[in-house]
Design a protein around this motif. Structure first.
Motif, short mmCIF file in Angstrom:
data_model
loop_
_atom_site.label_atom_id
_atom_site.label_comp_id
_atom_site.label_asym_id
_atom_site.label_seq_id
_atom_site.Cartn_x
_atom_site.Cartn_y
_atom_site.Cartn_z
N ILE A 1 0.90 -1.01 -0.36
CA ILE A 1 0.11 -0.22 -0.05
C ILE A 1 0.87 1.15 0.11
O ILE A 1 1.71 1.40 1.13
N ILE A 2 0.34 2.16 -0.89
CA ILE A 2 1.29 3.36 -1.04
C ILE A 2 0.21 4.62 -0.40
O ILE A 2 -0.90 5.16 -1.06
N LEU A 3 0.53 5.05 0.69
CA LEU A 3 -0.54 6.24 1.48
C LEU A 3 0.30 7.65 0.59
O LEU A 3 1.64 7.85 0.90
N THR A 4 0.26 8.54 -0.44
CA THR A 4 0.83 9.32 -1.18
C THR A 4 -0.55 11.45 -0.95
O THR A 4 -1.75 10.99 -0.41
N GLY A 5 0.40 12.11 -1.04
CA GLY A 5 -0.51 13.16 -0.86
C GLY A 5 0.78 14.74 -0.88
O GLY A 5 1.56 14.10 -1.20
N ALA A 6 0.06 15.63 -1.49
CA ALA A 6 1.45 16.52 -1.48
C ALA A 6 1.43 17.27 -0.32
O ALA A 6 -0.07 17.63 0.10
N GLY A 7 2.30 18.49 -0.13
CA GLY A 7 3.31 18.92 0.62
C GLY A 7 2.08 19.01 2.19
O GLY A 7 2.47 17.49 2.70
N THR A 8 1.08 19.49 3.36
CA THR A 8 0.82 18.98 3.98
C THR A 8 -0.38 17.62 3.82
O THR A 8 -0.49 16.77 4.60
N THR B 1 4.82 13.79 -5.74
CA THR B 1 5.96 14.46 -6.09
C THR B 1 7.22 13.41 -6.25
O THR B 1 7.96 13.61 -7.27
N ASP B 2 7.59 12.60 -5.21
CA ASP B 2 8.61 12.22 -5.25
C ASP B 2 7.75 10.25 -6.61
O ASP B 2 8.51 10.36 -7.09
N VAL C 1 5.51 11.11 -8.94
CA VAL C 1 6.11 11.51 -10.37
C VAL C 1 7.03 11.70 -10.92
O VAL C 1 7.34 11.56 -11.82
N SER C 2 8.42 12.76 -10.04
CA SER C 2 9.12 12.20 -10.73
C SER C 2 10.20 11.24 -10.71
O SER C 2 10.98 11.10 -11.47
N HIS C 3 9.99 9.98 -9.68
CA HIS C 3 10.50 8.79 -10.08
C HIS C 3 9.48 8.11 -10.11
O HIS C 3 10.51 6.83 -8.87
N PRO C 4 9.29 7.53 -11.07
CA PRO C 4 7.86 6.35 -10.14
C PRO C 4 8.42 5.33 -10.00
O PRO C 4 7.85 4.50 -9.71
N GLU C 5 9.76 4.69 -10.75
CA GLU C 5 10.95 3.66 -11.40
C GLU C 5 11.72 3.36 -9.85
O GLU C 5 11.61 2.52 -9.54
N HIS C 6 11.03 4.45 -8.90
CA HIS C 6 12.02 4.01 -7.96
C HIS C 6 10.86 3.42 -6.47
O HIS C 6 10.99 2.93 -5.84
N TYR C 7 9.13 3.62 -6.96
CA TYR C 7 8.63 2.72 -6.01
C TYR C 7 7.28 2.07 -6.74
O TYR C 7 6.99 1.71 -5.92
N PHE C 8 7.66 1.59 -8.30
CA PHE C 8 6.87 0.55 -8.13
C PHE C 8 7.80 -0.36 -8.34
O PHE C 8 8.50 -0.27 -9.94
N ILE C 9 6.74 -2.12 -8.18
CA ILE C 9 7.52 -3.47 -9.05
C ILE C 9 6.85 -3.66 -10.34
O ILE C 9 5.96 -3.93 -9.99
N ARG C 10 7.32 -3.62 -11.33
CA ARG C 10 6.77 -4.20 -12.11
C ARG C 10 6.06 -5.70 -11.65
O ARG C 10 6.28 -6.83 -10.95
N ASP C 11 5.02 -6.07 -12.32
CA ASP C 11 3.56 -7.15 -12.25
C ASP C 11 3.43 -7.19 -11.32
O ASP C 11 3.13 -8.30 -10.25
N SER C 12 3.57 -5.87 -9.63
CA SER C 12 3.11 -6.27 -8.33
C SER C 12 2.19 -4.59 -7.68
O SER C 12 2.90 -4.08 -7.24
N GLN D 1 -3.64 14.08 -9.40
CA GLN D 1 -3.76 13.12 -10.49
C GLN D 1 -3.05 12.38 -11.68
O GLN D 1 -3.35 11.38 -11.86
N ALA D 2 -1.24 12.83 -11.42
CA ALA D 2 -0.37 12.09 -12.43
C ALA D 2 -0.53 10.62 -11.86
O ALA D 2 -0.27 10.21 -12.43
N VAL D 3 -0.30 10.62 -10.83
CA VAL D 3 -0.19 9.29 -9.50
C VAL D 3 -0.94 8.64 -10.03
O VAL D 3 -1.03 6.95 -9.98
#
Length: 132
Positions: free
Chosen positions: A66-73, A99-100, A102-113, A130-132
């Motif tokens: 699970i990834i919990l995400t948001g921008a700023g506060t 922002t992390d 969107v700028s580097h999605p390859e750092h946070y996602f594992i293919r097929d998972s 919206q981009a995430v």
């Protein structure tokens, strides 16, 4: 533009006029309304708890994280809830800024998972949310 009603209001014990002069009007107004917003959100989550539980139960069957995400506060909400999600759902849970991601999605996602992404946003319409 400030309305007549807003001109007469004090936020955080400081007059609207003084806050305007300090360039702090919008920040003070936002801070002032937070307790009301949080109570409203709590009530909504409480009332919809069974639907939320059902959704999370279904989502858990399709993901390992699970990834919990948001921008700023809004990112701090994820940080605050990370341990609760991890403990209650028994799944790896991370809190990441949109922002992390969107700028580097390859750092946070594992293919097929694919992770379950829970996004927190005041408006829900920020470009990075919206981009995430």
């Amino acid at each position: 533009m400030e309305t007549q009603e807003e001109k007469a209001i004090n936020y955080l014990g400081i007059s609207s006029a003084e806050l305007q002069t300090l360039g702090a009007f919008h920040t003070a107004k936002e801070i002032h309304q937070q307790p009301t917003v949080w109570k409203k959100i709590y009530k909504q989550i409480y009332e919809e708890r069974q639907e939320l539980k059902n959704f999370l139960d279904r989502a858990k069957q399709k993901t390992n994280s699970i990834i919990l995400t948001g921008a700023g506060t809004s990112a701090f909400i994820g940080l605050s809830l990370r341990g609760t999600f991890r403990n209650k759902l028994q799944q790896l849970t991370e809190s990441l800024s949109t922002t992390d991601i969107v700028s580097h999605p390859e750092h946070y996602f594992i293919r097929d998972s694919p992770p379950l992404i829970v996004s927190f946003a005041r408006s829900g319409n920020s470009p990075e949310s919206q981009a995430v």
